[in-house]
Design a protein around this motif. Structure first.
Motif: not given
Lengths: 472, 472
Positions: A65-76, A102-117
């Motif tokens: 389980y990954m966070p539901m919020l994604i920092p804008e810089s990570l999404l980018e 920094e703004r956080l988005c509610v995850r639309p999908t989680s590729e960026t969070l998985f990659c960060d991990h």
């Protein structure tokens, strides 16, 4: 009396909305585009979840389980990905009364969070493959919404895996597409076409997207599950490396794949009829509903309860002992799509029998009470097979071929369905078909046929056959 | 070599952080206050979930799913509730590039959404009780965070029920508290104290809050689950009414109750030791780890695999066939808290035996391979009982009594633990104890004792005995 619903062939959209409400699947909420899963709708999802979860685990996947919020810089970090998703995310800008730096988005999908991990935990080829899955809800800021089909928030699973080689990642992409297709067919009784998406239709950031496409009762397509091969694009953007067998630093290869509560929409629109839902036995929250007849007569309720206790050992069964009339109950459980109804009254008890009625075709069977253990599973299987066959036939009847643009336009103007036609591979032709005939490419099916030698649009040599259609 | 962790009696906080990371339960994320549940941590949560879910369903509760976003106007409907939660919610202000006309918060808890839905669907006393539960994640904008104990986002279940009478709702509140307590004790091996929260400590908007309080290894308390009785306050604020048996319009009575991934923190801090986690067998992702000894010797791997296949029929077992040394593997699975280790080598095979080692006390058993089906369940039970007893003893040793303020202050200054002391019921005294001794009221336990006749703080007549302590 159970209130009537709109007839499906009069107004399919209205029929759909009537069914989801009248069958107690959902309720509308005060939140635009978000709906409430009522117990019956959620139980259906739980059953679908359990089937997939078992299959994912059996193929070596682990839930995380990954966070539901994604920092804008990570999404980018991955350019195509952010371009695809940024326009449709919900932004969190304040925590309590404080403005966030920094703004956080509610995850639309989680590729960026998985990659960060993955960047933290993948070090050596020994750590690969990493086969993760997540069950969660995601938010996409859609302008319009329809229960299950398009919602601002929906429930899904997203698999995210990392592999040593591109080949292994591609195999995984196909394996999971295979599980999706097999589950749709064997558990949900929905025939699907497996194929590849064109570049125009692929997932934001993917190299290749594969899909299963189902046809709804009205002839429109529903994309029912997708599986993506990412190459090492995200891995490079997120600086994910591992020490390979040859002791060099390498980037792993990635996949992701998902199915969502859209599948409930697929079930409704593939199988439903003018009496309401028709649920596939494998996922129906109630597989057999027992309706006692002449309940006030001595012994009826006792016998019905005895039957309930017996059959609950091998199927999901319920009994309705409310004081509503049998007719009302029949209509109610037909609306809810319960695959089998078991009626039992004084005369049946005398004869040591009961009546079983199939939801899909209303066929009636008089069955000895001694044979319930074999007959009920047999009939549930028959319901599944009947549903699948009916859906397959509907698809067959509504699948057309076009060899010229005029032919394609004529079909698209007069009928809803799949149109098989050849394509040169140019995005321009794809866009033109959308413009002049209102159809999009559903997929380039794995099972190719040679309808003609030239592109249906431009007349240049064809590269592949495509299923075209209007879609939900 | 498995890296050493901080000794728990040297620095309990550091020990805790070491364990959650080294046992692969979690990873830190790029999102402030949010963590990643790795496969081992999530599997632990899934096992806890399944136990509760089964018990909730067995007591007539149904799962539903509400939106994760709450419009500000909805959150504001119940005054105490919004005052309690508004300062710690995350606000969504934009969808894509558009500013929303009304802010939405990410749910910190879902009373308001459930009430909004109940207002739609409850019409008659026949619709009651409505017994709903939801598994989801919630967000609370905490300034500080610690894995499992305090997170910006955490996973939980929230039960929300509506009843015809206040009495029935109160019974439900107690029933669910009972399920929480029983599960902590029988499945998680954590002894808990059941009691009522003071008004100062109760949930925002509740009339009565009940709690189970556990004591961690260091003597600090952990609130491990709460159950609330709301009266008809929310029902009035949300205009929820039903036609009663007497044909008058009435407001229903409400409860809510929740446990969260905090329970994983409770497991870690109740049972862990200097070698890492010690997991209760009922929820351990791996109950038995098989470590073959002298793996290169002929027949060892085959025999070990044969044992695995046999015992997987009745327990969650795994085998480690990597080329790490047995010693490394022992340390690794001790860190992960696996309740039983099964060692098997050439000499054991000759004697048709294996070695079983308990994680909780490292006791070693030579067991005939013919007896695994009885011995393993017996030893798993013994591990559970041993863990429970150790925790109970720790709590007993760290529970003190105070009859005067000086006595209480002295205990609080020199020791961590529960302090039983009498209280007059005045919030002023409660606040003073916090101020002068740094302790908060944990609960007014159901099992009352008469420590003295007067309030430990003000000397006025005492109303009840309270457990005081420092808490996570």
């Amino acid at each position: 009396m159970v209130e009537a619903i709109t007839k499906m062939d009069e107004d399919f959209t209205k029929w759909y909305t009537d069914v989801v409400i009248k069958a107690d699947l959902v309720d509308y909420s005060s939140v635009r585009g978000c709906m409430i899963f009522r117990p019956y709708g959620y139980a259906l999802w739980e059953n679908i979840q359990q089937i997939f979860d078992r299959k994912f685990k059996a193929t070596g996947h682990e839930n995380v389980y990954m966070p539901m919020l994604i920092p804008e810089s990570l999404l980018e970090k991955e350019k195509d990905h952010v371009a695809g998703f940024a326009p449709e995310v919900a932004w969190v800008t304040h925590g309590g009364s404080e403005k966030l730096t920094e703004r956080l988005c509610v995850r639309p999908t989680s590729e960026t969070l998985f990659c960060d991990h993955y960047a933290h935990v993948i070090k050596s080829y020994r750590d690969l493959p990493m086969l993760y899955n997540q069950w969660c809800s995601v938010v996409r800021w859609e302008k319009t919404s329809r229960p299950f089909l398009r919602n601002v928030e929906f429930l899904w699973q997203e698999g995210h895996t990392m592999h040593e080689t591109a080949e292994e990642a591609k195999e995984e992409t196909q394996r999971m597409l295979g599980i999706y297709a097999e589950t749709c067919e064997n558990d949900l009784a929905i025939p699907v076409i497996k194929g590849r998406k064109t570049d125009k239709e692929k997932f934001a950031g993917a190299e290749e997207t594969y899909t299963i496409e189902a046809m709804m009762h009205d002839g429109k397509a529903l994309q029912s599950g997708t599986s993506h091969f990412f190459g090492d694009g995200f891995a490079k953007a997120f600086d994910i490396t591992f020490t390979g067998r040859d002791n060099t630093l390498q980037h792993p290869f990635q996949t992701s794949w998902g199915v969502s509560t859209r599948l409930i929409g697929a079930i409704i629109m593939t199988h439903g009829d003018d009496n309401g839902l028709v649920l596939p036995p494998a996922v129906a929250p109630i597989q057999v509903i027992i309706v006692p007849i002449a309940m006030h007569k001595e012994g009826v309720t006792d016998k019905a309860n005895e039957v309930l206790e017996r059959i609950q050992k091998f199927c999901r069964a319920k009994i309705d002992l409310t004081d509503n009339s049998p007719g009302w109950k029949f209509a109610q459980y037909e609306m809810k799509g319960v695959p089998l109804r078991l009626e039992i009254g004084p005369k049946d008890i005398e004869k040591n029998q009961c009546v079983l009625v199939r939801r899909d075709n209303r066929e009636k069977y008089f069955v000895s009470l001694d044979e319930l253990e074999t007959k009920i599973p047999e009939l549930l299987k028959a319901v599944h097979d009947g549903m699948y066959e009916k859906a397959r036939k509907n698809r067959e009847e509504k699948t057309y071929e076009a060899k010229s643009l005029d032919e394609l336009k004529e079909i698209a103007e007069t009928k809803l369905g799949f149109i098989k036609a050849m394509w040169c591979g140019d995005q321009e032709c794809e866009e033109k078909l959308k413009e002049v005939a209102g159809v999009s490419s559903r997929c380039m099916p794995f099972e190719q046929e040679q309808i003609s030698d030239t592109c249906v649009c431009c007349g240049k040599p064809a590269k592949s056959m495509v299923y075209w259609g209007k879609a939900y």
